[in-house]
Design an enzyme around this catalytic site. Structure first.
Site, PDB file in Angstrom:
ATOM      1  CG  ASP A 225      -2.216   0.829   0.909  1.00 48.49           C
ATOM      2  OD1 ASP A 225      -2.164   1.670  -0.017  1.00 48.49           O
ATOM      3  OD2 ASP A 225      -3.233   0.667   1.604  1.00 48.49           O
TER       4      ASP A 225
ATOM      5  CD  GLU B 213      -6.820   5.694   2.556  1.00 49.42           C
ATOM      6  OE1 GLU B 213      -5.896   5.410   3.332  1.00 49.42           O
ATOM      7  OE2 GLU B 213      -6.630   5.863   1.341  1.00 49.42           O
TER       8      GLU B 213
HETATM    9  C1  BGC Z   1      -5.199   3.110   0.172  1.00 45.96           C
HETATM   10  C2  BGC Z   1      -5.383   2.037  -0.883  1.00 45.96           C
HETATM   11  C3  BGC Z   1      -5.186   2.607  -2.274  1.00 45.96           C
HETATM   12  C4  BGC Z   1      -3.854   3.307  -2.343  1.00 45.96           C
HETATM   13  C5  BGC Z   1      -3.538   3.878  -3.710  1.00 45.96           C
HETATM   14  C6  BGC Z   1      -3.975   3.969  -0.064  1.00 45.96           C
HETATM   15  O1  BGC Z   1      -3.988   5.104   0.738  1.00 45.96           O
HETATM   16  O2  BGC Z   1      -5.130   2.497   1.438  1.00 45.96           O
HETATM   17  O3  BGC Z   1      -6.650   1.462  -0.754  1.00 45.96           O
HETATM   18  O4  BGC Z   1      -5.305   1.598  -3.224  1.00 45.96           O
HETATM   19  O5  BGC Z   1      -3.831   4.362  -1.401  1.00 45.96           O
HETATM   20  O6  BGC Z   1      -4.242   5.039  -3.968  1.00 45.96           O
END
Ligand code: BGC
Length: 611
Positions: free
Chosen positions: A305, A502
């Site tokens: 991630d 998030e």
């Molecule tokens: C998230 C992921 C995402 C990634 C790329 C991260 O902050 O947890 O779900 O795919 O960013 O954008």
């Protein structure tokens, strides 16, 4: 068709055809591509191999020549990483081509995989169809619908040249205080398993080789929805926190989605930012190598991630060593890509990361590239712009509209106030979200966090949809605060959460904002029947408005097609959605999940009325 093309590729690379998959329906086993992969791998230098494992964000690539210099194997656009020319279909496609073109100047010309968060449609791109977030698809309970939705998402993604979606999210959110609850289909692992599998089938199609398929990415492995409140970074919230549980519970609740995704042939999996019993998932050999690769037989690759590796150890080089040795195959290193590249190279030279581990990682990445047709010498890795014809099309919007109407959950319908009559003299609409496409779509729409307001082209707000649905003589009036309803046949209040994503969505209190409570009160004070529509990423504490509401619909985050809601409000379609999450009475009840010993929710898991 695919098998023949693969044979052709094998011939071009001058390798023996080796073992090819039998003509069985379903996804091919990625390892059947190993003869081609191995022959290519044998020709690669260490730098070329490490480049395949390195994924910068386009927005932080210092100079595009870095794609050549570092043999970059993948690039992403994270949330908000738009083309510098602006946000449009053309600009996105040009961006993709510009970056991809650079790979063709390298010695081996291995195309890169471009990844985006297409988590409810190709949601970063202006004008794309935006589907309901997964929580709504969970309430619709239809694997066929999910497959159709992701098939269309894949087609819109491919219209920009991009071939990789960081989706589906097969998380099992067990605590709705979590800001990512809406990214999950359900609190119930079995439902997640069924819909996650359908989503992989939708993205990847029956054939990943098809120009209309994209590589899927099951995320966030594993237990991201099972963290403990207060275990997040700096002791805050749930996001990126710690899932404290025995392995048996982790397997029972959080693993099933990955088992079905692997069986459906998912090309990639993203380990979670979160930890399991204090160990970061991205650092866990037990999770990444022993369980996922060895036990479940996952043959695709792992993508870390966003900057997740940085969290493993304050010493960046040490962090890389731990993660790659644990089984990470590709690193999402948005801005530190140069540093990552140099550090990993040194680690191999110093013998701290075995060459066999590098070869395994690159083998997995190349398998997916072969399977997705990127290595086909007869196919350009650049975008096929003929696919743009259907981008954001009326036909695609109809499927989103169908998804919206199937996702609605009717929680209350006193005196059969619903369905409403299209021939009413006047309908009075209220609430901050009635005419707000941004609130209707939620987070991960155009921007990472989403945004209130008219954020994208196309699409219909609920207020606009109401205007379209009623008879010519019906008046639709609107006030934000719900005043002015006296004399109307009915009032419709559209309330709920503004967009977030998030950790920004972690909340200790899920009570409705005062503004929303007042709106419903004002509407009810007019003495008319009141229908409440809630836009939210999770069940909320609704005790303050439920009594005032004659009818109540949980509409989740439905996306751009508001007409899916009017389809149900006016009875053209009956409500069929059922809760995929238990609906708590109070904050004190949270976490509450179906199967709990003590279980007394306001609305139980599976609840949903109809006409
Ligand atoms: C998230 C992921 C995402 C990634 C790329 C991260 O902050 O947890 O779900 O795919 O960013 O954008």
């Amino acid at each position: 068709m695919k098998r023949q093309t693969l044979l052709k590729i094998a011939a071009v690379l001058s390798v023996s055809a080796g073992v090819f998959p039998n003509a069985v329906p379903g996804p091919i086993r990625l390892s059947t591509l190993d003869p081609q992969v191995k022959s290519l791998l044998a020709r690669m230098t260490l730098e070329e191999k490490i480049g395949q494992m390195t994924q910068p964000d386009q927005e932080y690539i210092k100079d595009l020549s870095d794609v050549e210099k570092y043999f970059i194997g993948s690039v992403l656009s994270g949330g908000g990483s738009d083309p510098k020319e602006g946000n449009s279909l053309q600009a996105w496609t040009d961006l993709y081509d510009r970056v991809q073109q650079r790979t063709q100047n390298t010695r081996l010309k291995i195309p890169l995989l471009y990844g985006v968060d297409a988590v409810h449609g190709h949601n970063n791109v202006a004008g794309a169809v935006v589907f309901p977030h997964n929580i709504g698809l969970g309430a619709a309970r239809s694997a066929a619908l999910v497959e159709k939705v992701e098939r269309i998402t894949a087609a819109e993604v491919r219209a920009t040249g991009i071939q990789w979606a960081f989706a589906p999210c097969v998380t099992v959110p067990r605590d709705e205080r979590w800001g990512r609850t809406y990214e999950g289909f359900s609190e119930n692992p079995q439902l997640v398993q069924e819909l996650g599998k359908a989503a992989v089938r939708g993205f990847q199609g029956s054939d990943l080789f098809s120009p209309l398929s994209v590589v899927a990415c099951a995320k966030h492995y594993v237990g991201d929805g099972g963290t403990v409140w207060g275990s997040g970074p700096q002791g805050a919230g749930l996001d990126q926190g710690d899932a404290r549980m025995e392995e048996a519970e982790l397997r029972r609740i959080h693993l099933p989605g990955y088992i079905s995704a692997v069986n459906a042939g998912v090309g990639s999996i993203m380990p979670s930012f979160s930890s399991w019993n204090g160990v970061k998932c991205s650092a866990s050999r037990r999770l990444l190598t022993e369980i996922l690769k060895q036990e479940l037989g996952f043959e695709g690759f792992l993508i870390s991630d966003y900057n997740a590796i940085d969290q493993i150890n304050p010493d960046y080089k040490k962090a890389i060593e731990i993660s790659i040795n644990a089984g990470m195959d590709m690193a999402m290193v948005p801005n530190r890509y140069r540093q990552f590249f140099e550090a990993l190279k040194q680690l191999v030279e110093e013998g701290r990361v075995p060459m066999a581990r590098i070869d395994d990682a690159v083998t997995r990445i190349l398998r997916v590239k072969f399977a997705a047709g990127l290595m086909d010498p007869n196919r350009s890795p650049l975008a096929d712009r003929s696919l743009q014809k259907t981008f954001g099309s009326a036909e695609h919007r109809l499927v989103a509209r169908e998804a919206v109407r199937q996702s609605l959950v009717l929680l209350k319908n006193r005196n059969k106030v619903l369905p409403l009559k299209k021939t009413a003299v006047r309908l009075h609409v209220a609430g901050k979200s009635a005419d707000d496409l941004g609130n209707q779509c939620g987070g991960w729409t155009i921007d990472w966090q989403g945004k209130s307001g008219a954020i994208t082209a196309g699409g219909t707000t609920l207020l606009a949809a109401l205007g379209k649905a009623v008879s010519r003589s019906t008046q639709v009036t609107y006030t934000k605060d719900g005043t002015g309803g006296a004399g109307a046949d009915a009032g419709i209040a559209v309330i709920g959460e503004p967009p977030y994503a998030e950790f920004n969505g972690d909340r200790a209190d899920l009570a409705l904002p005062k503004e929303d409570v007042d709106t419903v009160r004002n509407l009810k004070a007019a003495g008319i029947p009141v229908v409440v529509i809630l836009f939210s990423g999770r069940p909320m504490i609704i005790d303050k408005v439920l009594d005032q509401a004659d009818a109540f619909i949980a509409a989740w985050l439905p996306g751009t097609e508001g007409e899916g809601i009017t389809d149900v409000l006016f009875g053209d379609y009956r409500p069929t959605g059922r809760l995929s999450f238990s609906w708590p009475r109070s904050m004190a009840q949270i976490p509450i999940n179906v199967g709990d010993k003590k279980y007394d929710p306001l609305f139980r898991y599976g609840y949903g009325m109809s006409y």
